[in-house]
Design an enzyme around this catalytic site. Structure first.
Site, PDB file in Angstrom:
ATOM      1  N   TYR A 202      33.989  43.384  35.400  1.00  0.00           N
ATOM      2  CA  TYR A 202      34.377  43.758  36.762  1.00  0.00           C
ATOM      3  C   TYR A 202      33.149  43.981  37.652  1.00  0.00           C
ATOM      4  O   TYR A 202      33.038  43.344  38.717  1.00  0.00           O
ATOM      5  CB  TYR A 202      35.298  44.983  36.747  1.00  0.00           C
ATOM      6  CG  TYR A 202      36.227  44.994  37.952  1.00  0.00           C
ATOM      7  CD1 TYR A 202      37.325  44.151  38.015  1.00  0.00           C
ATOM      8  CD2 TYR A 202      35.964  45.807  39.046  1.00  0.00           C
ATOM      9  CE1 TYR A 202      38.157  44.135  39.125  1.00  0.00           C
ATOM     10  CE2 TYR A 202      36.792  45.794  40.157  1.00  0.00           C
ATOM     11  CZ  TYR A 202      37.886  44.958  40.193  1.00  0.00           C
ATOM     12  OH  TYR A 202      38.703  44.917  41.295  1.00  0.00           O
TER      13      TYR A 202
ATOM     14  N   GLU B 141      30.439  38.083  43.533  1.00  0.00           N
ATOM     15  CA  GLU B 141      31.103  37.913  44.847  1.00  0.00           C
ATOM     16  C   GLU B 141      30.167  38.378  45.966  1.00  0.00           C
ATOM     17  O   GLU B 141      30.063  37.736  47.025  1.00  0.00           O
ATOM     18  CB  GLU B 141      32.402  38.720  44.904  1.00  0.00           C
ATOM     19  CG  GLU B 141      33.528  38.122  44.099  1.00  0.00           C
ATOM     20  CD  GLU B 141      34.774  39.001  44.126  1.00  0.00           C
ATOM     21  OE1 GLU B 141      34.989  39.702  45.130  1.00  0.00           O
ATOM     22  OE2 GLU B 141      35.513  38.989  43.140  1.00  0.00           O
TER      23      GLU B 141
HETATM   24  C1  LIG Z   1      42.370  46.169  54.092  1.00  0.00           C
HETATM   25  C2  LIG Z   1      42.035  45.294  52.905  1.00  0.00           C
HETATM   26  C3  LIG Z   1      40.850  45.758  52.198  1.00  0.00           C
HETATM   27  C4  LIG Z   1      40.520  44.836  51.103  1.00  0.00           C
HETATM   28  C5  LIG Z   1      39.258  45.251  50.518  1.00  0.00           C
HETATM   29  C6  LIG Z   1      38.886  44.351  49.438  1.00  0.00           C
HETATM   30  C7  LIG Z   1      37.709  44.851  48.728  1.00  0.00           C
HETATM   31  C8  LIG Z   1      37.624  44.097  47.456  1.00  0.00           C
HETATM   32  C9  LIG Z   1      36.677  44.662  46.593  1.00  0.00           C
HETATM   33  C10 LIG Z   1      36.921  44.349  45.119  1.00  0.00           C
HETATM   34  C11 LIG Z   1      37.218  42.954  44.873  1.00  0.00           C
HETATM   35  C12 LIG Z   1      37.474  42.712  43.414  1.00  0.00           C
HETATM   36  C13 LIG Z   1      37.702  41.281  43.214  1.00  0.00           C
HETATM   37  C14 LIG Z   1      37.940  40.969  41.748  1.00  0.00           C
HETATM   38  C15 LIG Z   1      36.984  40.637  40.964  1.00  0.00           C
HETATM   39  C16 LIG Z   1      37.260  40.344  39.606  1.00  0.00           C
HETATM   40  O1  LIG Z   1      38.364  40.079  39.134  1.00  0.00           O
HETATM   41  S1  LIG Z   1      35.955  40.398  38.636  1.00  0.00           S
HETATM   42  C17 LIG Z   1      36.498  39.906  37.024  1.00  0.00           C
HETATM   43  C18 LIG Z   1      37.016  41.031  36.162  1.00  0.00           C
HETATM   44  N1  LIG Z   1      38.147  41.550  36.734  1.00  0.00           N
HETATM   45  C19 LIG Z   1      38.973  42.419  36.124  1.00  0.00           C
HETATM   46  O2  LIG Z   1      38.748  42.815  35.010  1.00  0.00           O
HETATM   47  C20 LIG Z   1      40.163  42.888  36.861  1.00  0.00           C
HETATM   48  C21 LIG Z   1      41.397  42.208  36.358  1.00  0.00           C
HETATM   49  N2  LIG Z   1      42.531  42.603  37.108  1.00  0.00           N
HETATM   50  C22 LIG Z   1      43.343  43.623  36.773  1.00  0.00           C
HETATM   51  O3  LIG Z   1      43.165  44.295  35.786  1.00  0.00           O
HETATM   52  C23 LIG Z   1      44.532  43.903  37.681  1.00  0.00           C
HETATM   53  O4  LIG Z   1      44.627  42.883  38.574  1.00  0.00           O
HETATM   54  C24 LIG Z   1      44.473  45.264  38.385  1.00  0.00           C
HETATM   55  C25 LIG Z   1      45.409  45.276  39.552  1.00  0.00           C
HETATM   56  C26 LIG Z   1      43.065  45.549  38.893  1.00  0.00           C
HETATM   57  C27 LIG Z   1      44.919  46.358  37.429  1.00  0.00           C
HETATM   58  O5  LIG Z   1      46.040  46.011  36.757  1.00  0.00           O
HETATM   59  P1  LIG Z   1      47.399  46.865  36.739  1.00  0.00           P
HETATM   60  O6  LIG Z   1      48.459  45.891  36.823  1.00  0.00           O
HETATM   61  O7  LIG Z   1      47.455  47.929  37.720  1.00  0.00           O
HETATM   62  O8  LIG Z   1      47.310  47.596  35.356  1.00  0.00           O
HETATM   63  P2  LIG Z   1      47.861  47.169  33.941  1.00  0.00           P
HETATM   64  O9  LIG Z   1      47.550  48.291  33.018  1.00  0.00           O
HETATM   65  O10 LIG Z   1      47.353  45.860  33.526  1.00  0.00           O
HETATM   66  O11 LIG Z   1      49.429  47.062  34.146  1.00  0.00           O
HETATM   67  C28 LIG Z   1      50.257  48.196  34.349  1.00  0.00           C
HETATM   68  C29 LIG Z   1      51.612  47.966  33.695  1.00  0.00           C
HETATM   69  O12 LIG Z   1      52.261  46.879  34.326  1.00  0.00           O
HETATM   70  C30 LIG Z   1      52.509  45.834  33.415  1.00  0.00           C
HETATM   71  N3  LIG Z   1      52.229  44.578  34.078  1.00  0.00           N
HETATM   72  C31 LIG Z   1      51.367  44.406  35.103  1.00  0.00           C
HETATM   73  N4  LIG Z   1      51.390  43.128  35.466  1.00  0.00           N
HETATM   74  C32 LIG Z   1      52.243  42.480  34.659  1.00  0.00           C
HETATM   75  C33 LIG Z   1      52.668  41.114  34.549  1.00  0.00           C
HETATM   76  N5  LIG Z   1      52.196  40.181  35.355  1.00  0.00           N
HETATM   77  N6  LIG Z   1      53.580  40.831  33.606  1.00  0.00           N
HETATM   78  C34 LIG Z   1      54.088  41.772  32.775  1.00  0.00           C
HETATM   79  N7  LIG Z   1      53.691  43.069  32.843  1.00  0.00           N
HETATM   80  C35 LIG Z   1      52.794  43.405  33.765  1.00  0.00           C
HETATM   81  C36 LIG Z   1      51.570  46.056  32.267  1.00  0.00           C
HETATM   82  O13 LIG Z   1      52.050  45.553  31.071  1.00  0.00           O
HETATM   83  C37 LIG Z   1      51.485  47.555  32.241  1.00  0.00           C
HETATM   84  O14 LIG Z   1      52.643  48.055  31.590  1.00  0.00           O
HETATM   85  P3  LIG Z   1      52.516  48.991  30.287  1.00  0.00           P
HETATM   86  O15 LIG Z   1      51.861  48.127  29.259  1.00  0.00           O
HETATM   87  O16 LIG Z   1      53.898  49.361  29.965  1.00  0.00           O
HETATM   88  O17 LIG Z   1      51.639  50.149  30.710  1.00  0.00           O
END
Ligand SMILES: CCCCCCCCCCCCC/C=C/C(=O)SCCNC(=O)CCNC(=O)[C@H](O)C(C)(C)COP(=O)(O)OP(=O)(O)OC[C@H]1O[C@@H](n2cnc3c(N)ncnc32)[C@H](O)[C@@H]1OP(=O)(O)O
Length: 462
Positions: free
Chosen positions: A386, A393
């Protein structure tokens, strides 16, 4: 002559004794009629109506066999009951289901009379007869008393009884009379368990409950629970359909994303291995289309979180999608000069490196499968990726600043007094600051998710 007299006697009340005597005297005539003429049952009933009642049949049986019909029948019934039960237990299908309540009742501690009643009723069902066909019904309103004209122990007579029930019942009482019994259906006024049926402690000898509908207190509770379960079942079936649809949708979505990002990741690695560092310069042209597709599709994740399809946070998903798409569409997509830079390779590689673990993890999560190595990778690989991804980026943004300044692309026209235009690079400088906040907030979110997952795991294993 005797037969003619009998026809007159059966119409009179309270003369069972006279009828029995005349029936005994005419026994030989009836035997002769049956043996020599083989009359139809209907004709024979017209000629000998006194034979066609419970007492008449019992007496005739005694005259023929010198045995009591009821006693011999009951003796044989008791003798064959265990065999009949075994036979009925072996029955499957619809018949087996129909026989189950009788078998349940027979397994309870019943009195001999109750047991006989149950086995006779079960036999009717076993033989495929319909109870309605066997009993002639008539219906009339009554309360807990009934008055009926018919042939009984006192011959053709007006019979009546009164019943004082334990608790009040609804005024509508249904009465159904058959040749051998009167069925009364009453409905409790209040839905409560009755310790017994009648106000008097000893049940009157002529009164027998309908064992087809008999429920023990525990059965009654079970029936209520079953009814509640059935009522709940309909919405649950709907929920089942929705959850199957959701699982199918998430599986498909995650599979498509997994395939897309895998294609990008492994293609890039392969190209580096085959072509060497020259491949870094045309990453955008070779991978750009698939990356556009996957990143547009990734917007679904924000909607999924917003509509509660998944338990993810909307904010982190929004920051992630907006952050990546800004770099992809604005920095790389709109500036040809940026498309040939090696930074595209690093950004694409770091983005896809996490997704080849994240999407399969989600696929298994949709199926409620937790494969530990994959879960560990999903919640650990982001720690180095990350910050590196955001760094890549940021490098791309910094590299694009002079190009935006030069080309004046997306520059904002200003009033002459203030200056000619506001370069887009000013926004990019602000965006670099925003990226730090974005990185901080998503890093914190992912760290929280990781702690939650692994501490939950530990709790489960202890
Ligand atoms: C006004 C606008 C302002 C904007 C400003 C922007 C600024 C930007 C700055 C930052 C930019 C970052 C850009 C990204 C860069 C990169 O990606 S670098 C490469 C490495 N990246 C990563 O490692 C991040 C990968 N991404 C994620 O992890 C996610 O997208 C996340 C949103 C950051 C976090 O994931 P999240 O979904 O919240 O958490 P989880 O624990 O994974 O999931 C929670 C529970 O939901 C279930 N779930 C989620 N999605 C799915 C799905 N598609 N299908 C099935 N289930 C899903 C998941 O299983 C979890 O459930 P439980 O297991 O029951 O807990």
């Amino acid at each position: 002559m005797e037969r003619q007299e009998l026809l007159i006697e059966v119409k009179k009340n309270n003369n069972t004794r006279v009828i029995q005597e005349k029936m005994a005297k005419t026994f030989s005539i009836r035997r002769l009629e049956i043996v020599s003429e083989s009359p139809a049952v209907e004709d024979f009933r017209d000629r000998w109506p006194a034979l066609f009642c419970e007492d008449g049949i019992k007496e005739e049986f005694r005259r023929i066999t010198t045995l009591s019909l009821e006693q011999s029948f009951m003796y044989k019934l008791d003798h064959y009951t265990p065999k009949l039960i075994t036979l009925m237990k072996a029955k499957g299908g619809v018949l087996g289901t129909a026989l189950r309540p009788f078998l349940y009742r027979l397994s309870q501690n019943q009195s001999i009379e109750e047991r006989r009643d149950t086995i006779i009723r079960s036999l009717i069902v076993y033989l495929g007869e319909k109870v309605e066909d066997l009993f002639e019904d008539c219906q009339e309103d009554c309360r807990s008393e009934a008055r009926k004209h018919g042939h009984g122990a006192q011959g053709q007579n007006q019979y009546e009884f009164r019943l004082e029930l334990l608790h009040p019942v609804k005024p509508e009482v249904k009465q159904r009379s058959t040749q051998r019994q009167v069925n009364l259906t009453v409905q409790k006024d209040q839905s409560l368990w009755w310790g017994r049926l009648t106000a008097q402690e000893r049940r009157p000898v002529f009164l027998a409950p309908d064992f087809d509908r008999w429920l023990e207190e525990s059965d009654a509770e079970m029936e209520i629970q079953e009814k509640e379960r059935r009522e709940k079942k309909a919405p649950r079936r709907e929920n089942n359909f929705l959850s199957t649809f959701k699982t199918g949708f998430l599986l498909l979505y995650n599979l498509v994303q997994f395939l897309g990002f895998s294609w990008i990741f492994f293609n890039m690695i392969l190209r580096v291995l085959l072509i060497g560092h020259d491949s870094l310069y045309d990453t955008f042209h070779s991978m750009g289309d698939v990356m556009f597709f996957c990143q547009i599709l990734a917007s679904v994740e924000v909607l999924n979180a917003a509509f509660g399809v998944v338990k993810a946070g909307v904010g982190p998903a929004f920051v992630q999608v907006v952050g990546r798409n800004f770099v992809l569409f604005v920095i790389f997509g709109s500036l040809e000069e940026m498309q040939n830079k090696p930074v595209v390779f690093f950004v694409f590689l770091l983005w896809s490196a996490i997704e080849i673990f994240r999407y399969p993890f989600y696929m298994l999560a949709s199926l409620h499968i937790d494969w530990k190595p994959l879960s560990w990778l999903r919640y650990s690989v982001w720690i180095p990726l990350y910050p590196l991804g955001v760094l890549a980026e940021a490098v791309a943004v910094v590299q694009s600043i002079p190009i935006f300044d030069q080309t004046k692309l997306f520059s904002f026209p200003l009033p002459k007094a203030v200056g000619s235009s506001l370069s887009f690079s000013v926004f990019l400088r602000v965006y670099l600051i925003l990226m730090c906040f974005g990185l901080y907030s998503n890093f914190k979110h992912l760290y929280k998710q990781r702690t939650k997952r692994f501490s939950a795991k530990k709790r489960k294993t202890h």
